[in-house]
Design an enzyme around this catalytic site. Structure first.
Site, PDB file in Angstrom:
ATOM      1  N   SER A   1       0.803  -1.243   0.000  1.00  0.00           N
ATOM      2  CA  SER A   1       0.000   0.000   0.000  1.00  0.00           C
ATOM      3  C   SER A   1       0.832   1.288   0.000  1.00  0.00           C
ATOM      4  CB  SER A   1      -0.936   0.032   1.204  1.00  0.00           C
ATOM      5  OG  SER A   1      -2.101  -0.686   0.911  1.00  0.00           O
TER       6      SER A   1
ATOM      7  N   LYS B   1       0.633   3.244  -3.060  1.00  0.00           N
ATOM      8  CA  LYS B   1      -0.562   4.041  -3.371  1.00  0.00           C
ATOM      9  C   LYS B   1      -0.274   5.541  -3.331  1.00  0.00           C
ATOM     10  CE  LYS B   1      -3.779   0.589  -1.469  1.00  0.00           C
ATOM     11  NZ  LYS B   1      -4.545   0.233  -0.261  1.00  0.00           N
TER      12      LYS B   1
ATOM     13  N   TYR C   1      -1.806  -3.323 -11.116  1.00  0.00           N
ATOM     14  CA  TYR C   1      -1.885  -2.982  -9.684  1.00  0.00           C
ATOM     15  C   TYR C   1      -1.028  -3.926  -8.832  1.00  0.00           C
ATOM     16  CZ  TYR C   1      -3.918  -2.516  -4.984  1.00  0.00           C
ATOM     17  OH  TYR C   1      -4.091  -2.355  -3.629  1.00  0.00           O
TER      18      TYR C   1
ATOM     19  N   TYR D   1      -4.300   3.277   7.397  1.00  0.00           N
ATOM     20  CA  TYR D   1      -5.605   2.588   7.328  1.00  0.00           C
ATOM     21  C   TYR D   1      -6.554   3.146   8.385  1.00  0.00           C
ATOM     22  CZ  TYR D   1      -2.234  -0.739   5.327  1.00  0.00           C
ATOM     23  OH  TYR D   1      -1.209  -1.325   4.651  1.00  0.00           O
TER      24      TYR D   1
ATOM     25  N   VAL E   1       1.165  -3.806   3.755  1.00  0.00           N
ATOM     26  CA  VAL E   1       1.031  -5.092   4.454  1.00  0.00           C
ATOM     27  C   VAL E   1       2.283  -5.979   4.401  1.00  0.00           C
ATOM     28  CG1 VAL E   1      -1.485  -5.338   4.473  1.00  0.00           C
ATOM     29  CG2 VAL E   1      -0.170  -6.134   2.493  1.00  0.00           C
TER      30      VAL E   1
END
Ligand code: GLN
Length: 322
Positions: A65, A68, A193, A245, A263
């Site tokens: 992540s 991102k 992705y 998160y 993660v």
């Protein structure tokens, strides 16, 4: 990349490492399950080129992540914020990163922010390039510039492992497609992705990228503005509101540093105007954040007063007593 090992930091790492036993490595992406839960390393990269570290900093991990926030930066550069925020919102969700719930209950079905999977999938679909290879190459080139290392690539094994098991992300894509949030072939998008998430580096690289965000997008080594100031500002704000998160609120209160986790166990921190932090500790807490990594940041923030929101409780008492 030279980085001096630091005694003080090593003491903090050894103290934080005791918390790894309370966490678990992610295994919903099967290849991530091979990580050693006891690993913990940190690097701090300063704008003058100085770097201090502790732990096994050569250990490589995938961004997951954390990618991102970097793909968001590139898409904002490519398309401008007006276009990007027509596709994705700016609000934290309070839900787990891979939740589909709010997409279904909110009308129109627009992902609430670019740090949850639904929003990140929309952002990745906005990357410019005529083929997936071209889009990935552009993202990799951007990351190589930020980390100052042209050898950075992605792990084929981890990308494949996620692609083969990403049915929840597939569901998110189909939902978004049905609601006209994207018109792309779902398998093509997942292919890109999962490679983006599998981009691999060590915590020295991560600290360097965090430092560029901290310095408002300027690479101090070249004096080049590699991320426009406005884009760096937007990214850091998302790191504060949604970067950890559904633990972002607690993290902002206890630690107060713009940060993004993944993660695989990475955390990238950007202490505004001061330095970048890269952490790797694959044992995760129940929200999916590096359990010992958070402890380490908590100690650093308290010991060195790093919270961007000002004095901690103790400091406030001192101020009142003076
Ligand atoms: N590739 C991972 C996923 O989509 C990234 C999630 C994460 O790091 N939180 O599930």
């Amino acid at each position: 990349m030279f980085c001096e090992s630091n005694k003080e930091l090593k003491t903090l790492v050894e103290e934080a490492r005791t918390y790894t036993k309370d966490g678990k490595v992610a295994d919903y992406i099967p290849a991530l399950g091979k990580a050693n839960p006891n690993d913990l390393s940190i690097a701090i990269n300063y704008p003058d080129g100085h770097c201090v570290s502790a732990g096994d900093v050569s250990e490589k991990f995938t961004l997951q992540s954390i990618s991102k926030v970097i793909s968001l930066a590139l898409v904002l550069i490519d398309r401008g914020s007006k276009e990007v925020f027509e596709h994705v919102g700016m609000e934290p969700t309070g839900d787990p990163f891979n939740s589909i719930a709010k997409l279904e209950t909110m009308i129109p079905a627009k992902p609430l922010n670019p740090m949850i999977n639904a929003g990140a999938l929309v952002v990745t679909h906005l990357l410019k390039g005529s083929t997936n290879d071209e889009k990935l190459d552009r993202l990799l080139a951007f990351i190589q510039t930020l980390a100052n290392d042209s050898t950075i690539g992605y792990s084929e094994e981890i990308a494949r492992s996620e692609y083969e098991t990403a049915d929840l992300n597939r569901a998110l894509c189909y939902f978004l497609k049905q609601h006209n949030r994207m018109n792309e072939d779902v398998e093509q998008l997942l292919n890109l992705y999962t490679k983006q998430c599998a981009i691999e580096m060590n915590c020295l690289h991560l600290a360097r990228i965090g430092m560029v965000f901290a310095m408002d997008g300027v690479d101090p080594e070249t004096s080049k503005q590699v991320i426009p100031k406005e884009v760096a500002r937007i990214c850091k704000t998302f790191m504060v509101t949604c970067g950890m998160y559904n633990a972002s609120g607690e993290f902002a209160i206890n630690i107060g540093i713009p940060a993004k986790s993944g993660v695989a166990g990475g955390i990238m921190g950007a202490v505004p105007g001061r330095f970048g932090i890269g952490i790797f500790g694959p044992a995760l807490d129940d929200k999916g954040n590096s359990i010992a990594g958070i402890k380490l940041l908590e100690m650093l923030s308290k010991n060195y007063r790093l919270s961007m929101f000002g004095a901690t409780h103790e400091n406030i008492i001192n101020v009142f007593n003076n």
